[in-house]
Design an enzyme around this catalytic site. Structure first.
Site, PDB file in Angstrom:
ATOM      1  N   GLU A  15      37.854  21.384 -17.836  1.00  0.00           N
ATOM      2  CA  GLU A  15      38.507  20.399 -18.702  1.00  0.00           C
ATOM      3  C   GLU A  15      37.758  19.066 -18.676  1.00  0.00           C
ATOM      4  OE1 GLU A  15      41.911  18.170 -17.234  1.00  0.00           O
ATOM      5  OE2 GLU A  15      42.120  19.673 -15.648  1.00  0.00           O
ATOM      6  N   LYS A 149      50.775  19.592 -10.209  1.00  0.00           N
ATOM      7  CA  LYS A 149      50.684  18.260  -9.624  1.00  0.00           C
ATOM      8  C   LYS A 149      51.975  17.956  -8.868  1.00  0.00           C
ATOM      9  CE  LYS A 149      47.368  16.555 -13.001  1.00  0.00           C
ATOM     10  NZ  LYS A 149      47.227  17.771 -13.829  1.00  0.00           N
TER      11      LYS A 149
END
Length: 292
Positions: A15, A149
């Protein structure tokens, strides 16, 4: 990148959001280059994905990566944003959702990232949930990550992944990784213990032809590599208070909290974040080689 595809070389998608929005300058450019080099060292070809002047690029050049790393007007692009950003001729960095979708459409089967997006805390009030989840439900790719996360609601995220039919396995463990910390506190039904075993799962999915969703592979940090859990919990609680006080919402939440972590831990969380993505890039490359 087309030459690598035609030659049958193993390829790993990467990414670009981590370059433009996830890491502070000038570390972001250095780390982006280290990630690509890590993939090459393990025998695969890195394909960092992003948008330059409205054009999607699978396999950004070093100059293009530098442009996204340095640019002040780089949009954060999820799948829904791609067509509008192209029409505007924008520079853009792709999220987990967009990178996964673009990589799969380009025939790339493995993607390395840091941590997934997921269900935000208090999502029962805000309905704030990352587009990563629904995209992974319809995208046939292996995503190597360190869990979701840790600033998110991990339990709710795992429930949503189950509901959406996204397979989740731990790498060498049946505990789900906690991104900055080793253990999120949640068990998994499956583990895969080698790159060859992950490649076998990829081959089985193709042969069966009954599932077109992602396989999320949790590659948790070792205990000696994690951020101190007490420091993590204290920093997170403080960050959530600041988030509420300043009214930060939507796409701005994750960059805000990650920036707070980096500042409040005096760079220790940044070092852990970099360690996470480099470990995942290495494992993803070894899986791509095994699959090839």
């Amino acid at each position: 990148m087309l030459a690598a595809r035609r030659a049958g070389h193993p390829i790993v998608a990467l990414e670009s959001t981590i370059v433009s929005h996830g890491l502070p300058r000038p570390d972001n450019l250095r780390v982006a280059r280290e990630i690509e080099q890590t993939v090459r060292a393990a025998g695969a070809v890195p394909a960092t994905i992003g948008m330059v002047a409205g054009e999607l690029v699978v396999g950004l050049s070093d100059a293009e990566i530098e442009r996204l790393a340095a640019g002040g007007e780089v949009a954060k692009l999820s799948v829904r944003d791609l067509a509008v950003a192209a029409a505007r001729g924008a520079d853009g960095a792709t999220t987990v959702a967009a990178t996964s979708a673009i990589a799969a459409s380009a025939g790339i089967g493995v993607f390395a990232t840091g941590g997934l997006g997921g269900v935000h805390r208090e999502a029962n009030v805000t309905y704030d949930e990352s587009a990563d989840l629904v995209t992974l439900a319809r995208t046939p790719i292996v995503v190597v990550c360190a869990g979701v996360k840790s600033i998110l609601d991990v339990g709710a995220t795992l429930e949503r992944l189950e509901t959406l039919g996204v397979a989740v396995a731990g790498y060498g463990s049946r505990r789900f990784g906690g991104f900055f910390v080793t253990d999120s506190g949640f068990d998994l039904d499956w583990s895969l213990d080698s790159p060859e075993q992950v490649a076998a799962a990829m081959a089985a999915r193709r042969a069966q032809g009954v599932h077109d969703g992602a396989l999320v592979l949790s590659n948790a940090l070792g205990v000696d590599e994690q951020l101190d859990p007490e420091l993590h919990d204290r920093t997170l609680a403080e960050g959530l208070r600041l988030l509420a006080r300043e009214g930060v919402t939507g796409k701005a939440v994750t960059p805000f909290l990650l920036s707070h972590f980096h500042a409040a831990t005096q760079g220790r969380s940044l070092a852990v974040n970099v360690r996470v993505i480099l470990r995942n890039a290495d494992l993803a490359a070894r899986i791509a080689v095994a699959d090839a």
